[in-house]
Scaffold this motif. Structure first.
Motif, mmCIF file in Angstrom:
data_model
loop_
_atom_site.group_PDB
_atom_site.id
_atom_site.type_symbol
_atom_site.label_atom_id
_atom_site.label_comp_id
_atom_site.label_asym_id
_atom_site.label_seq_id
_atom_site.Cartn_x
_atom_site.Cartn_y
_atom_site.Cartn_z
ATOM 1 N N LEU A 255 0.869 -1.150 -0.055
ATOM 2 C CA LEU A 255 -0.076 -0.059 -0.013
ATOM 3 C C LEU A 255 0.715 1.255 0.200
ATOM 4 O O LEU A 255 0.409 2.294 -0.298
ATOM 5 N N LEU A 256 2.323 0.880 0.450
ATOM 6 C CA LEU A 256 3.037 2.012 0.525
ATOM 7 C C LEU A 256 4.432 1.866 -0.522
ATOM 8 O O LEU A 256 4.628 0.808 -0.617
ATOM 9 N N GLU A 257 4.623 2.997 -1.150
ATOM 10 C CA GLU A 257 5.708 2.701 -2.149
ATOM 11 C C GLU A 257 6.896 3.820 -1.656
ATOM 12 O O GLU A 257 6.447 5.128 -1.319
ATOM 13 N N GLY A 258 8.042 3.379 -1.893
ATOM 14 C CA GLY A 258 9.127 4.464 -1.425
ATOM 15 C C GLY A 258 10.565 3.723 -1.388
ATOM 16 O O GLY A 258 10.712 2.720 -1.915
ATOM 17 N N GLY A 259 11.418 4.429 -0.673
ATOM 18 C CA GLY A 259 12.713 3.711 -0.554
ATOM 19 C C GLY A 259 13.001 2.592 0.281
ATOM 20 O O GLY A 259 11.996 2.523 1.484
ATOM 21 N N THR A 260 13.600 1.610 -0.074
ATOM 22 C CA THR A 260 13.992 0.436 0.609
ATOM 23 C C THR A 260 15.274 0.170 0.939
ATOM 24 O O THR A 260 15.553 -0.706 1.700
ATOM 25 N N GLY A 261 16.494 1.046 0.365
ATOM 26 C CA GLY A 261 17.548 1.064 0.600
ATOM 27 C C GLY A 261 18.109 -0.143 -0.445
ATOM 28 O O GLY A 261 19.651 -0.596 -0.400
ATOM 29 N N SER A 262 17.333 -0.820 -0.989
ATOM 30 C CA SER A 262 17.720 -1.869 -2.158
ATOM 31 C C SER A 262 17.125 -1.678 -3.377
ATOM 32 O O SER A 262 16.081 -0.875 -3.380
ATOM 33 N N PHE A 263 17.550 -2.285 -4.282
ATOM 34 C CA PHE A 263 16.827 -2.384 -5.722
ATOM 35 C C PHE A 263 16.648 -0.761 -6.206
ATOM 36 O O PHE A 263 15.670 -0.573 -6.800
ATOM 37 N N SER A 264 17.522 0.026 -5.736
ATOM 38 C CA SER A 264 17.346 1.649 -6.080
ATOM 39 C C SER A 264 16.918 1.900 -7.387
ATOM 40 O O SER A 264 16.154 2.905 -7.555
ATOM 41 N N LYS A 265 17.366 1.095 -8.378
ATOM 42 C CA LYS A 265 17.128 1.697 -9.806
ATOM 43 C C LYS A 265 15.543 0.938 -10.177
ATOM 44 O O LYS A 265 15.238 1.534 -11.390
ATOM 45 N N LEU A 266 14.832 0.032 -9.299
ATOM 46 C CA LEU A 266 13.655 -0.276 -9.852
ATOM 47 C C LEU A 266 12.604 0.886 -9.668
ATOM 48 O O LEU A 266 12.571 1.702 -8.832
ATOM 49 N N SER A 267 11.692 1.031 -10.896
ATOM 50 C CA SER A 267 10.928 2.017 -10.689
ATOM 51 C C SER A 267 9.620 1.880 -9.856
ATOM 52 O O SER A 267 8.940 2.963 -9.454
ATOM 53 N N ARG A 268 9.363 0.722 -9.497
ATOM 54 C CA ARG A 268 8.332 0.226 -8.883
ATOM 55 C C ARG A 268 9.089 -0.574 -7.480
ATOM 56 O O ARG A 268 9.930 -0.769 -7.379
ATOM 57 N N GLN A 269 8.008 -0.656 -6.295
ATOM 58 C CA GLN A 269 8.237 -1.449 -5.121
ATOM 59 C C GLN A 269 8.979 -2.668 -5.532
ATOM 60 O O GLN A 269 8.330 -3.462 -6.295
#
Ligand SMILES: Cc1ncc(COP(=O)(O)O)c(C=O)c1O
Length: 375
Positions: A217-231
Motif C-alpha cells: 500500500l506504500l511505495e518508497g525507498g527500501t535501501g535496495s533495488f534502487s534503480k527499480l521504478s516500482r516497489q
C-alpha cells in the motif's frame, strides 16, 4: 498520591528496564540508517533489526524470518493485511468484537470494493456463516472491551478446511497467549509492539505466511533495488517503504527477550490470577454490572458500569481521588458495545498487566466499593 495503572490494553506501563536500555542503545550506539549504507554503523543497525525479525519469527513460529514486516502499529498492519489481500466483491467473515483498526478498513472495502461483510459474535458461528463467496476471515483474538477470547486453533482448522485466508489481530493477545502461526494455521498475523510485547509506541508487526501475497500500500525507498521504478517484490522490502524505527524495533526485541526469559505461561498465570480475583470481587458489589468474556476463556481485560454514575465520571473519580488509571467510553470498538448492550453508555475498562500486583487489584476493589457507597 500513589499511581495505579490499569490501562495496559491501551499501552503497557511501565516497561521492563531492559526495554528503556535498548532504546538508549539504539539512539546512541546504533544511530545510523539500517540497510541504507555500507558503513559499519549502518550495517550494525541493520544486524540489530534482523535479530529482532528473527526473534519475532521464532516467537510466533513463522518459518521465514524475512516475512516479518515492521510497521508503525497494528492499525497499519491490519490496513496492509485487509486492503492488500481481500479481493473486490469477496465475502469476509469477521466479529462484532473487532477494533476500528480492522472495522474501518473492512467498511472501506465494503463501500469502495463491493466486499460483503458477515459479523459473528464468536468463533462458534463461523463455520455455519461460510458461503461459496467467503474468501477471508478477520478475527480479533482478544476483545479490548471485555476480554472475549476467540479460539484461534479452531478458527485455523475451519480456514484450512474451506481454503479461507485467516487474518488475526493479536494486539491484545501477543505476549499473553501462546500463538503459533503453523499450528494455528494463521496466514497473516497483525499486532502492535507497545502492549503486552513491552515495546515502545511506534512499532507494529505484520507476519505473513509463505505464499500469501499482500499488495504493497506504500511505495518508497527500501535501501535496495534502487534503480527499480516500482516497489521491489522481495520481502520484507515489498511492505517496508521508508526508514525503519530502529529504537522501536530494538525495544520490541528487548520486550520479547523479557517475555522469553520470564516465561509466557508465568506472565499469563499472573494476569489470570488478577483478572479472576477482580471479577469474583466485582460480582459481590450490587451496584456494579460486569462485562466479561462471552466465550469460555477470559483475557485480562474487564469492563464495568456502576449504577448512578456515568462511565467518564467514574473514571475521573478513580483517577482524581484514588490515583487509579482506567479507560472509559467506547474503546474504538463500537460493535462490541452493541453486542454487550452498552452502545449508549460505554464502559469503564480495567486491563491488567504483568507489573500489576494482587495488592493493586485489592485497592481498586476497595476504591470501587467506596465510590459505590457514596452514590
Ligand atoms: C484489538 C486491538 N486491535 C488493534 C488495536 C490498534 O493498535 P494500535 O493503536 O497500536 O494500532 C488495538 C489498540 O487498542 C486493539 O486493542
Amino acid at each position: 498520591m500513589k499511581e495505579f495503572y490499569f490501562d495496559n490494553a491501551a499501552t503497557s506501563s511501565p516497561k521492563p528496564e531492559s526495554v528503556y536500555e535498548a532504546v538508549e542503545l539504539a539512539i546512541k550506539k546504533y544511530n545510523a540508517n539500517p540497510g541504507r549504507a555500507g558503513h559499519r554503523k549502518a550495517i550494525e543497525a541493520g544486524r540489530k533489526i534482523f535479530e529482532v525479525r528473527d526473534k519475532i519469527a521464532k516467537f510466533f513460529n513463522l518459518k521465514n524470518n524475512l516475512n516479518v514486516v515492521f510497521t508503525a502499529n497494528a492499525t497499519e498492519s491490519l490496513n496492509f493485511a485487509i486492503k492488500g489481500t481481500v479481493p473486490s466483491g469477496a465475502s469476509v467473515i469477521t466479529t462484532n468484537f473487532e477494533h476500528n483498526s480492522s472495522l474501518r478498513p473492512l467498511f472501506y472495502m465494503q463501500d469502495e470494493k463491493g466486499v460483503k461483510l458477515t459479523f459473528v459474535n464468536t468463533y462458534k458461528e463461523i463455520e455455519r456463516s461460510i458461503t461459496s463467496e467467503t474468501k477471508v476471515v478477520v478475527i480479533n483474538h482478544i476483545s479490548n472491551v471485555n476480554g472475549t477470547v476467540q479460539d484461534i486453533r479452531k478458527i485455523g482448522e475451519i480456514c484450512k478446511k474451506y481454503g479461507l485466508l485467516f487474518i488475526l489481530d493479536a494486539s491484545q493477545s501477543a505476549g499473553y497467549l501462546d500463538i503459533d502461526m503453523e499450528r494455528d494455521n494463521i496466514d497473516v498475523l497483525c499486532t502492535t509492539g507497545h502492549k503486552s510485547l513491552f515495546g515502545i509506541q511506534g512499532v507494529g508487526i505484520l507476519c505473513v505466511r509463505e505464499g500469501v501475497d499482500i499488495k504493497p500500500l506504500l511505495e518508497g525507498g527500501t535501501g535496495s533495488f534502487s534503480k527499480l521504478s516500482r516497489q521491489p517484490m522481495e520481502m520484507p522490502e515489498k511492505l517496508e517503504a521508508g526508514t525503519l524505527n530502529t529504537p522501536g524495533i530494538m525495544s520490541l526485541g528487548a520486550g520479547i527477550d523479557f517475555i522469553n526469559n520470564f516465561g509466557l505461561d508465568k506472565i499469563r498465570n499472573h494476569e489470570n490470577q488478577l483478572t479472576e480475583y477482580f471479577i469474583q470481587e466485582l460480582e459481590k458489589i450490587e451496584t456494579i454490572k460486569v462485562y466479561k468474556s462471552i466465550t469460555e476463556k477470559q483475557g485480562p481485560v474487564v469492563s464495568l458500569n456502576m449504577v448512578g454514575i456515568d462511565s467518564a465520571d467514574l473514571a475521573s473519580v478513580l483517577d482524581e481521588e484514588f490515583g487509579i488509571m482506567v479507560r472509559p467510553g467506547f474503546h474504538c470498538a463500537p460493535l462490541a458495545h452493541k453486542a454487550i448492550g452498552t452502545y449508549e453508555i460505554g464502559t469503564v475498562r480495567f486491563s491488567f498487566g504483568f507489573f500489576n500486583s494482587l495488592e493493586d487489584v485489592k485497592y481498586a476493589i476497595e476504591a470501587l466499593k467506596n465510590i459505590s457507597e457514596q452514590i
